[in-house]
Design a protein around this motif. Structure first.
Motif: not given
Length: 297
Positions: A78-86
């Protein structure tokens, strides 16, 4: 879905998985559910793959190629998802699924078998560094990303309790470097967290894009430090390895406007941490390479 998880993943999770973890056992069922829900067609499992997740090359219902990535909670998907979204596709692979599902990411398809490691060393470093620069953005004000201080604090506690007398001086130097570096960080940016040449793949939108972040918030030198030791086995094998390493620190620091001494310090800490961890999980050859490299710094 009947498939064998890549051996690299099985071996890596065997070194780090807590007792009672059954993620690998449930993986075929989880993969089948993810595929069915999204009406995906599986082409193949990416091999050798990563050390913390499994990647399936798939096609979406409209025929568009994509990647289905499945990861256990401890890999912080979920941290990876948030970074990719950013990042929004700038410098990094793009999310193509509009909704979130725990441990499941659907990503644009890159060229999974072509990384910048396929380039000559000097060109590979140049392309990798250019990709990394694009990722260093301001973190969201309300972010929940782990900080460099938090991550290295966990690592430092383990380092103090392991390694043995033979690496005590290197561990001490690495811990001292960390304390000094955390005292006055020059900037705070969203970082890839585990950046190296193999994390930069050929793409269609632009020549190269980063994949597989374990994002963290902190100073840029921390992120660049892992790139310094890329192809460490080649460095160790050459008589000029020590001087080449020092030149690499200088060249990368200058090209990305990072303080050279701060880069050297984080490179030392990260190499010693990785070396001690390799010793702890029974990879003595890897540990030997990493700790010899750290001694040059």
């Amino acid at each position: 879905m009947a498939f064998e998880p890549p051996r690299r993943l099985v071996r890596a999770l065997g070194e780090t998985a807590p007792s009672g973890d059954d993620w690998l056992e449930k993986l075929p069922e989880v993969a089948q559910q993810a595929v069915d829900l999204r009406e995906l067609t599986v082409e193949r499992v990416q091999v050798p793959g990563g050390r913390s997740s499994v990647v399936l090359l798939v096609r979406r219902a409209d025929g568009t190629p994509a990647v289905l990535k499945l990861a256990p909670r401890r890999a912080r998907p979920e941290s990876e998802r948030a970074a990719l979204a950013r990042w929004g596709g700038l410098g990094a692979v793009q999310l193509v699924e509009p909704f979130a599902a725990e441990g499941v990411l659907v990503l644009e398809r890159l060229h999974p078998d072509v990384s910048v490691r396929s380039l000559p060393e000097a060109k590979a470093l140049l392309e990798a560094a250019g990709t990394l620069r694009r990722l260093w953005v301001e973190p969201p004000g309300d972010h929940a990303f782990e900080t460099v201080a938090e991550r290295t604090g966990r690592q430092a506690r383990v380092m103090r309790d392991s390694g043995g007398d033979e690496v005590a001086s290197l561990v001490s130097a690495a811990l001292e470097a960390r304390e000094a570096l955390l005292a006055a960080p020059p900037e705070v940016r969203l970082l890839h967290g585990t950046f190296r040449q193999s994390k930069v793949l050929a793409a269609e939108r632009v020549p190269w894009l980063a994949v597989g972040p374990d994002p963290v918030v902190g100073e840029c030198a921390f992120d660049l430090a892992r790139l310094v030791r890329d192809r460490v086995e080649d460095l160790i094998a050459t008589p000029s390895g020590a001087s080449t390493t020092r030149r690499r620190v200088k060249r990368l620091a200058e090209s990305l406007d990072v303080d050279q001494e701060r880069l050297r310090g984080w490179t030392l800490f990260r190499a010693v941490e990785s070396g001690v961890r390799a010793l702890r999980v029974g990879r003595p050859r890897d540990a030997e390479l990493l700790l010899e490299f750290a001694g040059w710094l």
